[in-house]
Design a protein around this motif. Structure first.
Motif, short mmCIF file in Angstrom:
data_model
loop_
_atom_site.label_atom_id
_atom_site.label_comp_id
_atom_site.label_asym_id
_atom_site.label_seq_id
_atom_site.Cartn_x
_atom_site.Cartn_y
_atom_site.Cartn_z
N ARG A 1 83.38 -24.42 66.02
CA ARG A 1 84.10 -23.47 66.87
C ARG A 1 83.87 -23.75 68.35
N ALA A 2 84.92 -23.61 69.13
CA ALA A 2 84.82 -23.84 70.58
C ALA A 2 84.00 -22.72 71.24
N VAL A 3 83.18 -23.09 72.23
CA VAL A 3 82.37 -22.10 72.94
C VAL A 3 83.15 -21.43 74.07
N LYS A 4 84.23 -22.05 74.48
CA LYS A 4 85.00 -21.61 75.64
C LYS A 4 85.34 -20.11 75.57
N ASP A 5 85.11 -19.44 76.71
CA ASP A 5 85.41 -18.00 76.83
C ASP A 5 84.58 -17.12 75.90
N THR A 6 83.40 -17.60 75.51
CA THR A 6 82.50 -16.77 74.69
C THR A 6 81.10 -16.82 75.31
N PRO A 7 80.21 -15.88 74.90
CA PRO A 7 78.83 -15.90 75.42
C PRO A 7 78.04 -17.14 74.95
N MET A 8 78.65 -17.94 74.10
CA MET A 8 78.00 -19.16 73.62
C MET A 8 78.18 -20.32 74.60
N ASP A 9 79.02 -20.12 75.60
CA ASP A 9 79.38 -21.23 76.50
C ASP A 9 78.28 -21.50 77.54
N PHE A 10 77.64 -22.66 77.44
CA PHE A 10 76.67 -23.10 78.45
C PHE A 10 77.10 -24.43 79.06
N THR A 11 78.41 -24.70 79.05
CA THR A 11 78.87 -25.99 79.59
C THR A 11 78.65 -26.04 81.11
N ALA A 12 78.57 -24.87 81.76
CA ALA A 12 78.14 -24.79 83.16
C ALA A 12 76.83 -23.99 83.16
N PRO A 13 75.89 -24.30 84.10
CA PRO A 13 74.59 -23.61 84.08
C PRO A 13 74.75 -22.09 84.12
N MET A 14 74.00 -21.41 83.27
CA MET A 14 74.09 -19.96 83.15
C MET A 14 72.74 -19.41 82.72
N ALA A 15 72.35 -18.26 83.28
CA ALA A 15 71.06 -17.66 82.87
C ALA A 15 71.12 -17.33 81.38
N VAL A 16 70.04 -17.64 80.69
CA VAL A 16 69.97 -17.38 79.25
C VAL A 16 70.25 -15.91 78.96
N GLY A 17 69.74 -15.01 79.84
CA GLY A 17 69.86 -13.58 79.59
C GLY A 17 71.18 -12.97 80.00
N ALA A 18 72.04 -13.74 80.68
CA ALA A 18 73.25 -13.15 81.24
C ALA A 18 74.14 -12.51 80.18
N ARG A 19 74.22 -13.12 79.00
CA ARG A 19 75.14 -12.60 77.97
C ARG A 19 74.46 -12.44 76.61
N ILE A 20 73.12 -12.53 76.62
CA ILE A 20 72.41 -12.56 75.33
C ILE A 20 72.63 -11.29 74.50
N SER B 1 54.05 -16.36 80.82
CA SER B 1 54.50 -15.75 82.09
C SER B 1 55.66 -14.78 81.87
N GLY B 2 55.86 -14.37 80.62
CA GLY B 2 56.94 -13.41 80.38
C GLY B 2 58.15 -14.06 79.73
N ASP B 3 59.32 -13.41 79.88
CA ASP B 3 60.49 -13.92 79.15
C ASP B 3 61.20 -15.05 79.88
N ILE B 4 62.06 -15.72 79.13
CA ILE B 4 62.76 -16.91 79.65
C ILE B 4 64.21 -16.58 79.99
N LEU B 5 64.53 -15.26 80.09
CA LEU B 5 65.93 -14.86 80.26
C LEU B 5 66.52 -15.31 81.61
N GLY B 6 65.65 -15.55 82.60
CA GLY B 6 66.13 -16.00 83.91
C GLY B 6 66.30 -17.51 84.00
N HIS B 7 65.87 -18.24 83.00
CA HIS B 7 66.06 -19.70 83.01
C HIS B 7 67.56 -20.01 82.96
N GLU B 8 67.99 -20.99 83.74
CA GLU B 8 69.40 -21.37 83.73
C GLU B 8 69.59 -22.58 82.83
N LEU B 9 70.46 -22.40 81.84
CA LEU B 9 70.65 -23.43 80.81
C LEU B 9 72.02 -24.06 80.91
#
Ligand code: BGC
Length: 375
Positions: free
Chosen positions: A249-268, A220-228
């Motif tokens: 390394r800490a994820v805080k304040d980086t595009p690696m941070d998914f501790t709160a739900p975030m779209a996969v594509g938001a910072r990819i 069905s296309g890409d998974i960038l809109g999935h919230e992780l």
């Protein structure tokens, strides 16, 4: 064992063996397991495909070639079932070219630098199949072998027990290793994977399941809109060969941070190459805890992954390039994602990481549960 089921049903749960296209029911719930031929390997081994249906109509198909989950049908918020895993229709396609679609991966999932490690003073050299590194068990890992299969009727739902004996020296690993993986499609709408293994010589082991998911439906296309969301405050940065540097390394304040739900594509775009990283789970005491939660807004499907493992690899399908056509769909970049519960990559060469050494007399255990719902 639950006492609510009649004794006879429990006896059946233990004793019932399934032949071809047999189905069963117990309690007031209708569940089934069916077995059909799936083909033969080049060396003449028969391979089967098992269809497990739970009491709510969820369905999965699993082959004993590589322990591959070929389909997984779960409902959206309107109750519509869709197949949410990438894969193929035929055994030959899996044999010809599969980026580990839906497979059991071993002996060691993920990478081991230069395919080398030292254990108890002995140097071992593993098969290398990812440049100079060892990836996902080597040239012929557990995803490419035929497992013995035993369908099981359990109080939780239909299950398939897979067993594989890996000989001493296979892909360079020491010890005769007996591994089992039990897939259960529970009546709580979970796909549960329980692993156990024992060895007769000290070895290293890191089993995982390599499902590629697209909660809107495969193809069905890409998974960038999935919230992780990942319950991980840290990850293990890697070098250009994707081998961890050893840093946590800490994820805080980086595009690696998914501790709160975030779209996969938001910072990819800010992550070179896309996500392909080992996240260090906050819970690492071996108890079952929530590791990841993925929500797909169009269909409302939610997948929650709990595990006893200390880490999870989040891979955003960066290497899918349209060269894999499966089940009528063309799989392009980011058309599926993997969340592989595991120990850290290159653990045999990183004494500071949790150990993956398994010794004779010890039992390796690993439980991962994928829970499906919709909202
Ligand atoms: C790895 C990727 C690799 C892929 C193979 C993933 O588990 O993290 O780097 O390319 O498997 O399909």
């Amino acid at each position: 064992m639950k006492t609510t089921y009649p004794t006879i049903a429990l006896a059946l749960a233990v004793l019932f063996m399934f032949g071809c296209n047999e189905s069963f029911s117990f309690g007031d719930k209708k569940m089934s397991i069916e077995k059909q031929a799936f083909g033969k390997t080049a060396d003449g081994k028969d391979v089967d495909l098992y269809t497990l249906t739970n009491a709510n109509g969820l369905k999965t198909q699993i082959t004993n070639y590589g322990g591959i989950v070929t389909t997984l049908y779960v409902p959206d918020r309107d109750g519509k079932l869709d197949d949410i895993v990438l894969g193929y229709e035929t055994l030959d396609e899996y044999i010809a070219n599969s980026p580990y679609f839906g497979a059991l991966v071993g002996r060691c999932g993920n990478r081991i630098g230069k395919g080398k490690f030292t254990l108890d003073g002995v140097d071992y050299t593993l098969a290398t199949n990812d440049g100079e590194n060892h990836l996902h068990g080597g040239v012929k890992g557990f995803d490419k072998v035929v497992w013995d299969a035993e369908p099981l009727e359990t109080p939780d739902g239909p299950a398939l027990k897979l067993t594989y004996l890996s000989a001493d020296g296979e892909e360079g690993y020491p010890g005769n290793l007996k591994s089992t993986a039990i897939y259960t499609l529970t009546n709580d709408n979970e796909l549960k994977v329980e692993y156990e293994a024992e060895t007769d010589k000290a070895t290293v082991l890191n089993l995982t399941h390599h499902g590629y998911f697209n909660l809107a439906g495969h193809g069905s296309g890409d998974i960038l809109g999935h919230e992780l969301m990942l319950t991980a405050d840290n990850y293990t940065p890697v070098d250009e060969g994707l081998i961890p540097t050893g840093e946590i390394r800490a994820v805080k304040d980086t595009p690696m941070d998914f501790t709160a739900p975030m779209a996969v594509g938001a910072r990819i775009e800010k992550v070179e190459g896309g996500y392909d990283h080992n996240y260090v789970l906050n819970n690492s005491d071996g108890s079952l805890a929530l590791a990841a939660s993925v929500y797909e807004p169009k269909t409302g499907r939610l997948m929650q992954i709990s595990t006893t493992e200390p880490a999870i690899q989040f891979y955003s399908g960066n290497f899918l390039d349209g060269s894999n056509k499966g089940k009528g769909a063309l799989y392009n970049k980011h058309n599926g994602f993997c969340l592989e519960t595991q120990h850290y990559p290159d653990s045999p060469n990183k004494p500071e990481f949790p150990s993956i050494v398994l010794k004779p007399g010890e039992k390796y255990t690993h439980l991962t549960v994928h829970k499906f719902s919709a909202k």
